[in-house]
Design a protein around this motif. Structure first.
Motif, PDB file in Angstrom:
ATOM      1  N   GLU A 364       0.840  -1.201   0.000  1.00 47.40           N
ATOM      2  CA  GLU A 364       0.000   0.000   0.000  1.00 47.40           C
ATOM      3  C   GLU A 364       0.874   1.250   0.000  1.00 47.40           C
ATOM      4  O   GLU A 364       1.998   1.255   0.506  1.00 47.40           O
ATOM      5  CB  GLU A 364      -0.889   0.032   1.245  1.00 47.40           C
ATOM      6  N   GLU A 365       0.318   2.301  -0.573  1.00 48.68           N
ATOM      7  CA  GLU A 365       1.036   3.571  -0.574  1.00 48.68           C
ATOM      8  C   GLU A 365       1.066   4.154   0.834  1.00 48.68           C
ATOM      9  O   GLU A 365       0.043   4.225   1.515  1.00 48.68           O
ATOM     10  CB  GLU A 365       0.363   4.552  -1.534  1.00 48.68           C
ATOM     11  N   ASP A 368       2.588  10.477   3.295  1.00 47.89           N
ATOM     12  CA  ASP A 368       3.825  11.260   3.255  1.00 47.89           C
ATOM     13  C   ASP A 368       4.347  11.560   4.654  1.00 47.89           C
ATOM     14  O   ASP A 368       5.546  11.789   4.835  1.00 47.89           O
ATOM     15  CB  ASP A 368       3.592  12.572   2.505  1.00 47.89           C
ATOM     16  N   SER A 369       3.444  11.575   5.623  1.00 52.86           N
ATOM     17  CA  SER A 369       3.830  11.963   6.985  1.00 52.86           C
ATOM     18  C   SER A 369       4.380  10.802   7.807  1.00 52.86           C
ATOM     19  O   SER A 369       4.646  10.958   9.002  1.00 52.86           O
ATOM     20  CB  SER A 369       2.619  12.546   7.719  1.00 52.86           C
ATOM     21  N   VAL A 370       4.565   9.631   7.191  1.00 52.16           N
ATOM     22  CA  VAL A 370       4.910   8.427   7.939  1.00 52.16           C
ATOM     23  C   VAL A 370       6.268   7.897   7.520  1.00 52.16           C
ATOM     24  O   VAL A 370       6.555   7.761   6.323  1.00 52.16           O
ATOM     25  CB  VAL A 370       3.838   7.332   7.718  1.00 52.16           C
ATOM     26  N   ASP A 371       7.112   7.603   8.486  1.00 54.16           N
ATOM     27  CA  ASP A 371       8.375   6.905   8.201  1.00 54.16           C
ATOM     28  C   ASP A 371       8.690   5.848   9.257  1.00 54.16           C
ATOM     29  O   ASP A 371       9.794   5.320   9.302  1.00 54.16           O
ATOM     30  CB  ASP A 371       9.542   7.886   8.081  1.00 54.16           C
ATOM     31  N   THR A 395      10.001  -0.531   2.889  1.00 56.98           N
ATOM     32  CA  THR A 395      10.316  -1.730   3.669  1.00 56.98           C
ATOM     33  C   THR A 395      10.765  -1.351   5.073  1.00 56.98           C
ATOM     34  O   THR A 395      11.520  -0.390   5.259  1.00 56.98           O
ATOM     35  CB  THR A 395      11.426  -2.548   2.983  1.00 56.98           C
ATOM     36  N   ALA A 396      10.295  -2.097   6.067  1.00 55.27           N
ATOM     37  CA  ALA A 396      10.705  -1.893   7.456  1.00 55.27           C
ATOM     38  C   ALA A 396      11.292  -3.196   7.988  1.00 55.27           C
ATOM     39  O   ALA A 396      10.787  -4.282   7.690  1.00 55.27           O
ATOM     40  CB  ALA A 396       9.535  -1.457   8.319  1.00 55.27           C
ATOM     41  N   VAL A 397      12.354  -3.082   8.764  1.00 51.57           N
ATOM     42  CA  VAL A 397      12.981  -4.243   9.403  1.00 51.57           C
ATOM     43  C   VAL A 397      12.738  -4.152  10.906  1.00 51.57           C
ATOM     44  O   VAL A 397      13.037  -3.119  11.528  1.00 51.57           O
ATOM     45  CB  VAL A 397      14.487  -4.309   9.105  1.00 51.57           C
ATOM     46  N   PHE A 398      12.214  -5.237  11.478  1.00 55.13           N
ATOM     47  CA  PHE A 398      11.946  -5.316  12.905  1.00 55.13           C
ATOM     48  C   PHE A 398      12.936  -6.328  13.496  1.00 55.13           C
ATOM     49  O   PHE A 398      12.926  -7.503  13.118  1.00 55.13           O
ATOM     50  CB  PHE A 398      10.511  -5.750  13.158  1.00 55.13           C
ATOM     51  N   GLU A 416      -3.591   6.575  17.078  1.00 55.09           N
ATOM     52  CA  GLU A 416      -4.300   5.302  17.018  1.00 55.09           C
ATOM     53  C   GLU A 416      -3.504   4.303  16.186  1.00 55.09           C
ATOM     54  O   GLU A 416      -2.835   4.678  15.213  1.00 55.09           O
ATOM     55  CB  GLU A 416      -5.686   5.480  16.395  1.00 55.09           C
ATOM     56  N   ILE A 417      -3.580   3.026  16.576  1.00 51.89           N
ATOM     57  CA  ILE A 417      -2.990   1.959  15.780  1.00 51.89           C
ATOM     58  C   ILE A 417      -3.840   1.743  14.537  1.00 51.89           C
ATOM     59  O   ILE A 417      -5.051   1.510  14.637  1.00 51.89           O
ATOM     60  CB  ILE A 417      -2.905   0.649  16.590  1.00 51.89           C
ATOM     61  N   GLU A 418      -3.227   1.829  13.355  1.00 59.02           N
ATOM     62  CA  GLU A 418      -3.926   1.608  12.098  1.00 59.02           C
ATOM     63  C   GLU A 418      -3.294   0.423  11.385  1.00 59.02           C
ATOM     64  O   GLU A 418      -2.125   0.482  10.996  1.00 59.02           O
ATOM     65  CB  GLU A 418      -3.848   2.853  11.205  1.00 59.02           C
ATOM     66  N   PRO A 419      -4.021  -0.693  11.227  1.00 57.66           N
ATOM     67  CA  PRO A 419      -3.458  -1.855  10.534  1.00 57.66           C
ATOM     68  C   PRO A 419      -2.922  -1.473   9.156  1.00 57.66           C
ATOM     69  O   PRO A 419      -3.525  -0.643   8.444  1.00 57.66           O
ATOM     70  CB  PRO A 419      -4.658  -2.800  10.415  1.00 57.66           C
ATOM     71  N   PHE A 420      -1.798  -2.073   8.776  1.00 59.44           N
ATOM     72  CA  PHE A 420      -1.190  -1.751   7.483  1.00 59.44           C
ATOM     73  C   PHE A 420      -0.583  -3.028   6.911  1.00 59.44           C
ATOM     74  O   PHE A 420       0.622  -3.233   6.923  1.00 59.44           O
ATOM     75  CB  PHE A 420      -0.126  -0.659   7.657  1.00 59.44           C
ATOM     76  N   GLY A 421      -1.470  -3.895   6.443  1.00 62.39           N
ATOM     77  CA  GLY A 421      -1.048  -5.183   5.920  1.00 62.39           C
ATOM     78  C   GLY A 421      -1.690  -6.310   6.699  1.00 62.39           C
ATOM     79  O   GLY A 421      -2.217  -6.111   7.801  1.00 62.39           O
TER      80      GLY A 421
END
Length: 530
Positions: A364-365, A368-371, A395-398, A416-421
């Motif tokens: 998902e796109e 712009d305010s999120v990193d 891509t994020a590495v945990f 708020e927690i927003e599901p993303f995937g």
């Protein structure tokens, strides 16, 4: 002779420590890190200056005095954020509710009382009442007493002789356990256990000393669930009076008793269990070989304690500021999830469980305010953020994530927690990511429970239902959120639902429940709990 040898060893360790120590500033000068703290201390600045100058002026007198000077600098420059906090119970209108947990004989009666109050006054919640920052309230006498007693324990207790100065600062020197009121606990516990060396088979044995002290602590202090409704952390005087508390109080009183006697101890915690509700905190003690052993202060000794549930992440409380923490990172979003906003914790998950690094690419796109992205576990009916990763090129590495757990990737938007995937299982042993995306239709599933328990089988080989007879249940599947698949009323047989998408994550919830039911997958018609 034994103590003379120990003294010689300790002096050698001091020389090694000092050879690697940073140079001291001249008398009367304040290092930049201390100046920053002084500037934030307001009217309390003279107290901090008094303590700092006291040790600075003596720093050339002896090797111990030089280390004490370094210790006071360590405490002051890392004092930011440490505080005593009180809370109040308020109703829906924001009015304070007078409530004392000890007015009720047990937890069940307390819960009934809370229910009755909520029926009359709406949902109850705890709000912060007062905050007393250490920088603005701590006294020079308190600091100096803490430092002098900590050094006395380090230099005189035979089991403390091998601690480095860094270990001493991290696990013996700190003067508080959490957000409790400041009290002079070192002198009390020093006197209480002054003679235990004479009763030990090996006075250098850290675990033996720990067991003796913890056995005494648990002889008079214990857990009481009523203290879940007492959110202000207790100080020593209150704990001596009540002799009861919650996990936080148990770990704190143990920290006092151990640190006062030169045992390197801290509190480790998981913000959220990965396969049940709630969270947990426990103690951990540093051994001579560098290993850290968990135990439960006032309950179970080192080597006798086992954590009850799955761990996605374990963090350790530290006194010092930790610059690698999320709150110190440059990021687009100012707000971060509560448990990850701390300044004084380190990640110690690999000390407790099998871990893997997880790399997730987002299709998902991104706004712009999120990193920053987050991994969440399912806890008490909610997805709760337990770890973070910076997003580069989608891509994020945990890092160091516990396995055999279901996770949900998410963003943090508008607090708020927003599901993303989609959710996924991090497979045990392999670290493989198994995505849970419901698709297609299955003719029917039969459900026997809402949470993991030993499955009973009838004489004809059919799984017995553990559902409450006559209770209505709603069945959900995760598809960009919980989507209802219908409701049914339980009887003697398992609950049946038709046209259920396959391969997904599911949740069966009782009507009017506390949302503690567990999520599950379905494998060969069997519920697999997570």
């Amino acid at each position: 002779m034994f103590h003379k040898i120990l003294a010689l060893i300790f002096l050698c360790l001091l020389v090694l420590t000092l050879s690697a120590a940073p140079a001291l500033t001249g008398t009367g000068e304040f290092p930049p890190s201390v100046m920053k703290a002084l500037e934030a201390s307001g009217n309390n600045r003279p107290e901090l200056e008094k303590a700092f100058t006291h040790y600075q002026q003596r720093s050339d007198s002896s090797e111990i005095d030089r280390l004490k000077y370094m210790a006071v600098q360590y405490l002051i420059e890392n004092m930011e954020g440490h505080c005593y906090v009180t809370y109040k119970l308020v109703d829906t209108a924001g009015e304070e509710v007078d409530f004392n947990v000890l007015d009720y004989p047990d937890y069940d009666s307390l819960e009934r009382a809370v229910g009755a109050i909520e029926d009359a006054r709406g949902v109850l919640d705890y709000k912060r009442k007062d905050k007393f920052d250490d920088l603005q309230t701590i006294t020079a006498d308190f600091l100096m007493n803490q430092i002098d007693y900590a050094f006395r324990a380090w230099t005189e207790k035979p089991w403390a002789q091998n601690l480095t100065f860094e270990q001493f600062c991290d696990y013996v020197l700190p003067y508080r356990g959490s957000n409790e009121p400041l009290e002079p606990w070192r002198e009390y516990f020093w006197s209480r256990y002054e003679g235990i060396v004479d009763s030990m088979s090996d006075p250098t044995d850290i675990v033996e000393a720990a067991r003796i002290i913890n056995d005494d602590v648990r002889s008079w202090f214990g857990f009481d669930p009523r203290y879940y409704y007492h959110p202000t952390d207790q100080g020593l005087s209150e704990m001596l009076g009540s002799e009861l508390g919650r996990c936080e109080d148990m770990t704190n009183v143990t920290i006092y008793a151990f640190r006062a006697n030169g045992l390197a101890v801290t509190s480790d915690y998981t913000p959220y269990w990965a396969n049940s509700g709630n969270n947990h905190a426990w103690n951990a003690i540093l051994l001579a070989d560098g290993r850290v052993v968990p135990f439960m202060g006032a309950e179970a000794n080192p080597g006798e304690y086992k954590l009850a549930n799955k761990l996605a992440k374990v963090y350790r409380k530290m006194y010092a500021l930790q610059p690698d923490n999320l709150i110190f990172q440059t990021r687009k979003q100012e707000e971060v999830p509560r448990w990850l906003a701390g300044k004084n914790y380190i990640d110690v998950t690999p000390d407790y469980t099998e871990v893997f690094d997880v790399s997730l690419s987002f299709t998902e796109e991104l706004p712009d305010s999120v990193d920053m992205a987050y991994l969440c576990v399912f806890n008490s009916g909610e997805w709760q953020a337990i770890h973070w990763g910076r997003i580069f090129d989608g891509t994020a590495v945990f890092t160091d994530v516990g396995s055999d757990i279901v996770y949900l990737p998410a963003l943090y938007l508008n607090e708020e927690i927003e599901p993303f995937g989609p959710p996924f299982v991090l497979e045990k042993n392999t670290g493989k990511v198994i995505t849970l995306e419901a698709s297609g239709l299955n003719s029917m599933v039969k459900l026997t429970g809402t949470t993991q328990r030993k499955q009973e089988i009838s004489t004809d080989g059919v799984a017995k239902s553990s559902l409450a007879d006559g209770k209505e249940y709603e069945f959900f599947v995760w598809q960009d959120g919980w989507q209802s698949l219908g409701t049914a009323t339980a009887g003697d047989e398992p609950l049946g639902f038709e046209n259920v998408p396959q391969g997904g994550l599911y949740w069966l919830v009782a009507d009017d429940s506390d949302r503690e039911e567990r999520i599950f997958t379905i494998d060969d018609s069997i519920q697999v709990w997570w």
